[in-house]
Design an enzyme around this catalytic site. Structure first.
Site: not given
Ligand code: DHK
Length: 378
Positions: A10-11, A18, A23, A74, A77, A98, A100, A107
């Protein structure tokens, strides 16, 4: 060609817009294009998937069973909330790494918790989009040569990967110590290229993890860990205790040189792009003050290989002339001082930077590998 599924949760479809300060400014399309390219460089066929829905992610992982050899995930959340994703990874039985993008350990505290990590073979975080490349590299190296992970202490970071050559032993051993300026987001996966290359050349390798700054390490814990790991490696069945070397990259070079003085009868200690002069590293604020964070107030001279001379071990110091992380002056000063103190030392300065030592095909690594093999096989 092994196939790898790269899954974003998600996201992550909003990458580029974002929170770019966290990111980055590249989009999901950029990331997926790069992932396919990184895979191709490693001989992997990469396919990509993104969804904002937990069930859709689980369905895609189920469909991957039997059709891909590895997963890079990834989970956004959902990492911190989804037992269902954990179970899906466990159920499909495909090795998953995994990833991130951000440094989740520094954080909000809830981001430091991963429910999916126990179902993954490795975790990469805090390395930006490049983290996906490291994850693909990890799968590639995992498939290239079998490894056995040994625990040399109770902490999860007190672990090391042993790779044994084919044929009957006893085998010579090279202990490998990764760099990353002692920071916790850099782990032993970065040293897997050299580890696999050396074992192919007939040298057993012990790729050491150690506790790092921000994860229970720092001075002198990180060094104590490296010494304990090396001693555990030397003790393994099938290892020839008379033919042992240690080699470290960057901050791992610093630890390798110091550990060498504590290990009996080493044939060679090598620092590749290594931090050999701790006082200069502190003064010059290398990597945004990494030495100060590592020392946490301890006396820099005690933690400096340059101040511990002579080390009483044959030494190799290899450095790139254009190294912009650790200046070549570190190697030059150390080599001159080591020779003056009576140590046998070879200094190899090459055209190149800081990271070429991690690439098995690069001439800078090959020059080091040949010297390690010569020291151990003679
Ligand atoms: C990406 C997200 O969307 C967050 O919810 C995670 C992760 C961290 C990232 O660092 O890629 O907490």
């Amino acid at each position: 060609m092994p196939r790898v599924l790269v899954v974003n949760g998600p996201n992550l479809n909003l990458l580029g817009t974002r929170r770019p300060e966290v990111y980055g400014s590249q989009t999901l399309a950029d990331l997926e294009r790069m992932a396919v390219g990184w895979g191709a460089e490693l001989g992997l066929e990469v396919e990509c998937f993104q969804s904002n829905h937990e069930g859709a992610l689980i369905d895609r992982l189920h469909a991957a069973r039997g059709t891909v050899e590895g997963v890079v995930l990834n989970a956004g959340a959902y990492t911190h909330t989804s037992y269902a994703l954990h179970d899906a990874l466990e159920a499909i039985g495909v090795p998953a790494v995994e990833v991130h993008i951000s440094n989740v350990k520094e954080r909000e505290p809830w981001r430091a918790v991963s429910l999916i990590a126990p179902a993954c073979v490795a975790t990469v975080y805090g390395r930006g989009l490049e983290g996906y490349r490291w994850a693909l590299r990890h799968l590639h190296h995992r498939w290239a040569w079998p490894l056995h992970t040994l625990a040399y202490g109770p902490a999860s970071d007190q672990a090391a990967d042993l790779r044994m050559p084919t044929g009957t032993g006893p085998h010579p051993l090279c202990v490998l110590v990764h760099g990353g300026f002692w920071r916790h987001m850099w782990t032993r996966d970065v040293m897997e290229g050299p580890a696999v290359d050396l074992v192919r050349r007939g040298v057993a390798t012990l790729n050491v993890e150690y506790r790092r700054v921000g994860a229970g390490g720092g001075w002198p814990v990180s060094l104590d860990d490296v010494v304990a790991a090396a001693l555990a490696g030397i003790d393994q069945a099938g290892i020839d205790r008379q033919r042992v070397a240690i080699a470290g990259h960057s901050a791992g070079g610093h630890l390798a040189l110091l550990a060498a003085a504590c290990l009996p009868g080493l044939r060679l200690a090598a620092a590749l792009g290594g931090v050999a002069d701790m006082e200069a590293a502190l003064e010059e604020r290398l990597s945004e003050g990494a030495a100060a964070a590592f020392l946490a107030g301890a006396e820099p001279a005690h933690a400096s290989p340059l101040r511990r001379l002579p080390l009483g071990v044959p030494l190799l110091v290899a450095h790139g002339r254009e190294d912009d992380r650790v200046p070549v002056s570190q190697a030059q000063r150390f080599a001159a001082a080591a020779a003056a103190a009576g140590d046998r030392i070879e200094l190899v300065v090459s055209d190149g930077g800081h990271f070429e030592f991690l690439e098995a095909s690069d001439p800078m690594w090959r020059a080091v590998a040949e010297r390690i093999v010569a020291a151990l096989v003679a």
